[in-house]
Design an enzyme around this catalytic site. Structure first.
Site, short mmCIF file in Angstrom:
data_model
loop_
_atom_site.label_atom_id
_atom_site.label_comp_id
_atom_site.label_asym_id
_atom_site.label_seq_id
_atom_site.Cartn_x
_atom_site.Cartn_y
_atom_site.Cartn_z
N LEU B 12 -1.13 -5.32 1.33
CA LEU B 12 -1.43 -4.48 0.18
C LEU B 12 -1.64 -3.04 0.62
O LEU B 12 -2.14 -2.80 1.72
CB LEU B 12 -2.71 -4.98 -0.49
CG LEU B 12 -2.58 -6.39 -1.07
CD1 LEU B 12 -3.94 -6.89 -1.54
CD2 LEU B 12 -1.58 -6.41 -2.21
N CYS B 13 -1.28 -2.14 -0.24
CA CYS B 13 -1.46 -0.73 0.07
C CYS B 13 -2.93 -0.46 0.33
O CYS B 13 -3.76 -1.05 -0.34
CB CYS B 13 -0.94 0.13 -1.07
SG CYS B 13 0.85 0.27 -0.99
N PRO B 14 -3.28 0.39 1.26
CA PRO B 14 -2.36 1.23 2.02
C PRO B 14 -1.85 0.63 3.33
O PRO B 14 -1.29 1.36 4.14
CB PRO B 14 -3.22 2.46 2.33
CG PRO B 14 -4.59 1.88 2.53
CD PRO B 14 -4.69 0.70 1.59
N ASP B 39 4.22 -5.20 -2.00
CA ASP B 39 3.30 -4.50 -2.91
C ASP B 39 4.05 -3.33 -3.58
O ASP B 39 4.49 -2.41 -2.89
CB ASP B 39 2.10 -3.96 -2.13
CG ASP B 39 1.08 -3.28 -3.04
OD1 ASP B 39 1.41 -3.02 -4.22
OD2 ASP B 39 -0.04 -3.01 -2.58
#
Ligand code: SF4
Lengths: 350, 75
Positions: B12-14, B39
């Site tokens: 998942l970001c970041p 993502d």
């Protein structure tokens, strides 16, 4: 020709660090940004997991701020090292599980280390957007020198937004920056920051007063403490702390907790974890995806199924067919009557 | 000039941005890095990261369940 001085600024994604950088840019200082990812950061995307937030721009605020300022941004993964900050904060916690003072010391300390490791790039000092009195825990007059000292930054740490209320730092003494053109902001009133933002033509910035991470959030902190208690250990992995940001958390027994999606966006998100967690969803009706954290024994299948059934379209049906799949995809179907709203006890909600 | 791949699926970001950044640091100007991720936040974040750090996104391919973003390393 005088040397152009360079600074590295801690960028949280909020307004204050953005202003701190702009103030220095006005004085011709070259700035690069650094952002630390602890796993608890409030991410645009975590909000965007939920349907109703879909319209919100899916942006990473730190990157966005850097782009507005025209500076480079280095994002550093500190997930592992941060565990010790959260678990053993020398200066304790704030109102919730937020170890803000230790966190600030840690981050400024990491920036000091980063500057050393990038000595070829010639950074002269470190900048934060701190404002005296802004935050009850970390941003107070007596904590400012503690942060400078314990981080090892000493007088190379400049806070442009409140520098005039603090002793002179080296960048000011040496004339790299003009102290007269720095600020004396203090207290929780954010009007001066908003006015300065306007003067610089900055708008659309992220929630000005919001905390920078989930640890300041009561409901998040409660879930974290519950997880530790249930496991009898304060170890955690990134997946654990990500999942605390999503869904309803219901703990009907000490052994297991259900994480039940609140909408289709969250269901999709939880689906991504089906190979790591036992998952539960209704077959006969549409309804949310749920994950099991902890150990779900066979004799608890009916209870778990009846709870998940409660949150789907079959909530008033006589019987709902529920599928329970272990991480290795061993599936079992359970037919159950959904629990009523009252049968899902208030104290089960984490 | 090398062409490398980075598997950032399920992150998942970041995190995809951080992994991209850390791999690009090891590469030479002109090299290409194809980041495979899931993502959708990466659709916004990787180009933003590339713009501010002087790299360019030369291709984005989106399929049902994954996104492939190719970054060309800048000088
Ligand atoms: S709110 Fe979170 S990220 Fe910000 S200083 Fe406190 S603990 Fe650190």
């Amino acid at each position: 020709m005088t040397k152009q001085h360079k600074a590295v600024a801690l960028i949280s994604g909020g307004l204050d660090s953005m202003l701190a950088v702009r103030v220095l840019q006005e004085q011709g200082i070259e700035v690069e940004g650094i952002n630390f990812y602890t796993g608890f950061c409030v991410e645009g995307h975590t909000h965007a997991i939920r349907n109703h937030d879909k319209d919100k721009q899916k942006r990473n605020n730190a990157l966005w701020v850097a782009e507005q300022l025209g500076i480079k941004l280095h994002i550093v993964d500190v997930i592992e090292e941060y565990k010790d900050v959260l678990l053993n904060p020398k200066h304790g916690y704030g109102a919730n599980m937020n170890p803000c003072l230790d966190c600030k010391i840690f981050m400024v300390g990491k920036a000091v280390e980063w500057v050393k490791n990038h000595h070829k790039d010639g950074f002269d000092f470190i900048v934060t957007g701190e404002v005296i009195g802004q935050r009850p825990m970390s941003q107070r007059k007596h904590t400012m020198p503690i942060i400078s000292e314990e981080s090892g930054a000493d007088d190379l740490l400049l806070r442009p937004l409140c520098a005039k209320n603090l002793p002179e730092t080296k960048p000011e003494r040496e004339g790299w920056v003009d102290r007269e053109q720095l600020y004396d902001f203090h207290g929780r009133n954010r009007k001066p920051q908003i006015a300065l933002a306007k003067q610089f033509g900055l708008h659309d910035f992220a929630s000005p007063a919001g905390g920078c991470c989930f640890l300041t959030d009561k409901s998040y902190s409660d879930k974290l403490v519950d997880l530790w208690q249930a496991r009898n250990s304060r170890e955690y992995e990134l997946d654990d702390i990500m999942l605390l940001k999503v869904g309803r958390h219901i703990r009907p027994t000490e052994e297991f907790k259900l994480i039940i999606a609140r909408d289709a966006g969250e269901s999709k998100f939880l689906e991504g974890y089906r190979k790591q967690y036992t998952s539960i969803h209704a077959l006969s009706h549409s309804g949310p995806m749920a994950l099991v954290d902890g150990e779900l024994k066979q004799d608890q299948y009916p209870l778990a199924a009846a709870i998940v059934a409660r949150f789907g379209q079959g909530r008033s049906a006589d019987e709902v067919e529920i599928d329970i799949a272990t991480p290795d995809q061993q599936r079992q179907q359970v037919k159950t009557a959904p629990l009523s709203a009252e049968e899902v006890l208030q104290e089960w909600y984490v | 000039m090398s062409h490398q791949q980075l598997d950032a699926r399920r992150l998942l970001c970041p995190m995809p941005v951080i992994k991209t950044q850390n791999q690009v640091v090891q590469m030479q100007p002109g090299d290409e890095l194809e980041v495979i991720c899931t993502d959708p936040g990466a659709l916004n974040d990787i180009p933003a990261w590339a713009r501010i750090n002087g790299h360019s996104v030369i291709q984005t391919v989106q399929s049902e369940d994954e996104i492939r973003i190719t970054v060309r390393v800048g000088a």
